[in-house]
Design an enzyme around this catalytic site. Structure first.
Site, PDB file in Angstrom:
ATOM      1  N   ASN A   8       0.865  -1.180   0.000  1.00  0.00           N
ATOM      2  CA  ASN A   8       0.000   0.000   0.000  1.00  0.00           C
ATOM      3  C   ASN A   8       0.904   1.233   0.000  1.00  0.00           C
ATOM      4  OD1 ASN A   8      -1.769   2.075   0.579  1.00  0.00           O
ATOM      5  ND2 ASN A   8      -2.323   1.316   2.621  1.00  0.00           N
ATOM      6  N   LYS A  10      -0.004   4.235  -0.163  1.00  0.00           N
ATOM      7  CA  LYS A  10      -0.659   5.385   0.491  1.00  0.00           C
ATOM      8  C   LYS A  10      -0.472   6.623  -0.386  1.00  0.00           C
ATOM      9  CE  LYS A  10      -0.050   3.039   4.856  1.00  0.00           C
ATOM     10  NZ  LYS A  10       0.158   3.101   6.301  1.00  0.00           N
ATOM     11  N   HIS A  92      -9.258   0.840   5.293  1.00  0.00           N
ATOM     12  CA  HIS A  92      -7.969   1.037   5.964  1.00  0.00           C
ATOM     13  C   HIS A  92      -8.175   1.986   7.151  1.00  0.00           C
ATOM     14  CE1 HIS A  92      -3.876   2.303   6.782  1.00  0.00           C
ATOM     15  NE2 HIS A  92      -3.477   1.212   6.154  1.00  0.00           N
ATOM     16  N   GLU A  94      -6.560   4.370   8.187  1.00  0.00           N
ATOM     17  CA  GLU A  94      -6.364   5.800   7.870  1.00  0.00           C
ATOM     18  C   GLU A  94      -7.603   6.386   7.210  1.00  0.00           C
ATOM     19  OE1 GLU A  94      -2.633   5.295   5.819  1.00  0.00           O
ATOM     20  OE2 GLU A  94      -1.711   4.694   7.716  1.00  0.00           O
ATOM     21  N   GLU A 162      -4.844  -5.290  10.720  1.00  0.00           N
ATOM     22  CA  GLU A 162      -3.843  -4.248  10.901  1.00  0.00           C
ATOM     23  C   GLU A 162      -4.095  -3.497  12.216  1.00  0.00           C
ATOM     24  OE1 GLU A 162      -2.001  -3.038   6.914  1.00  0.00           O
ATOM     25  OE2 GLU A 162      -3.768  -1.806   7.215  1.00  0.00           O
ATOM     26  N   GLY A 168       3.022   1.936  10.765  1.00  0.00           N
ATOM     27  CA  GLY A 168       3.995   3.009  10.625  1.00  0.00           C
ATOM     28  C   GLY A 168       4.760   3.335  11.896  1.00  0.00           C
ATOM     29  N   SER A 207       3.879  -2.465  10.181  1.00  0.00           N
ATOM     30  CA  SER A 207       5.334  -2.532  10.402  1.00  0.00           C
ATOM     31  C   SER A 207       5.968  -3.847   9.965  1.00  0.00           C
ATOM     32  CB  SER A 207       5.672  -2.225  11.868  1.00  0.00           C
ATOM     33  OG  SER A 207       5.299  -0.884  12.189  1.00  0.00           O
TER      34      SER A 207
HETATM   35  P1  PGA Z   1       3.265   0.081   7.533  1.00  0.00           P
HETATM   36  O1  PGA Z   1       1.760   0.284   7.039  1.00  0.00           O
HETATM   37  O2  PGA Z   1       3.771  -1.176   6.886  1.00  0.00           O
HETATM   38  O3  PGA Z   1       3.988   1.311   7.044  1.00  0.00           O
HETATM   39  O4  PGA Z   1       3.232  -0.041   9.019  1.00  0.00           O
HETATM   40  C1  PGA Z   1       0.905  -0.818   6.919  1.00  0.00           C
HETATM   41  C2  PGA Z   1      -0.427  -0.398   6.360  1.00  0.00           C
HETATM   42  O5  PGA Z   1      -0.959   0.652   6.751  1.00  0.00           O
HETATM   43  O6  PGA Z   1      -0.989  -1.109   5.507  1.00  0.00           O
END
Ligand code: PGA
Length: 247
Positions: A8, A10, A92, A94, A162, A168, A207
């Site tokens: 992803n 983003k 997601h 976010e 997740e 992140g 992560s």
């Molecule tokens: P990350 O994000 O690997 O940067 O922790 C994972 C995600 O949001 O899908």
């Protein structure tokens, strides 16, 4: 089932970043797992053209529940298909946080995505406060019930666990915590869609990086990963693909 390494991007990447895709395909022309990258919509058609005929699938990061209409700034599932997408990430954390997306909205989007022929990658996960309050399974169970369509199958649904606090941050749950959640998701999904749940890929996200991928992929009921930051560089994502292919 074939495992899935999903990335992803983003809100990252311009056209120059497509060089990473070329490098990924050169290094991993025929991996023993599926690969998916979900770039910003601006890069979708060009990435899909690069990936045509390869082992790489491309997907969107969101879609609108409606097929078309007066919805400024939104993208429909059919438009993603037209641009060359086969998948779309939905729900997601976010999106849930930045855009107030509810389970009901994620459900409507997933239904639209599946109706348009896309594979819906539905995301769910608990916040740190919810985990600390021992609410993790209740929270993700409710998210699953509220956002996975009843007509989902192994062919049109991928589920991504997740934990919000792991995205992140460089922090991950213990392997026991991942195993507990994934076993729970398999059972809960069986309650929602029946025996088809056995073949639905359950991804872990948050992560994931080259240094922890192999141990996470060894956890039972982990059928791949949804990778954010580490999907932006071909070398990192490729190492995760290799770890999954070897799992
Ligand atoms: P990350 O994000 O690997 O940067 O922790 C994972 C995600 O949001 O899908």
């Amino acid at each position: 089932m074939k495992k899935l390494a999903a990335g992803n991007w983003k809100m990252n990447g311009n056209r120059a970043a497509l060089a990473e895709v070329t490098a990924l395909l050169a290094a991993h022309p025929a991996p023993a797992c599926d690969m998916l990258l979900c770039p910003p919509t601006t890069l979708l058609a060009e990435m899909a053209a690069l990936a045509a005929g390869s082992a790489l699938h491309v997907g969107g990061q969101d879609c609108h529940p409606n097929a078309s209409g007066a919805h400024t700034g939104d993208i429909s599932a059919a438009m993603l298909v037209d641009a060359g997408a086969s998948h779309v990430i939905l729900g997601h954390s976010e999106r849930r946080a930045d855009h107030g997306e509810t389970d009901a909205l994620v459900l409507a989007k997933a239904e639209a995505a599946i109706a348009a022929g896309l594979i819906a990658v539905v995301c769910l996960g608990e916040t740190e406060a919810q985990r600390d309050a021992d609410e993790t399974l209740a929270v993700i169970g409710a998210q699953l019930d509220g956002s996975v369509p009843h007509n989902a199958t192994a062919a049109n649904l991928v589920l991504a666990y997740e934990p919000v606090w792991a995205i992140g941050t460089g922090r991950t749950p213990t392997l026991e915590q991942i195993a507990e959640v994934h076993a729970f998701l398999r059972t809960r999904l069986t309650g929602r869609i029946g025996t088809a749940a056995a073949g639905v890929r359950l991804l872990y996200g948050g992560s994931v990086k080259p240094s922890n991928a192999a141990e996470i992929f060894a956890v039972s009921d982990v059928d791949g990963a949804l990778v954010g930051g580490a999907s932006l560089k071909a070398a990192d994502f490729g190492a995760i693909v290799s770890a999954l292919a070897a799992a």
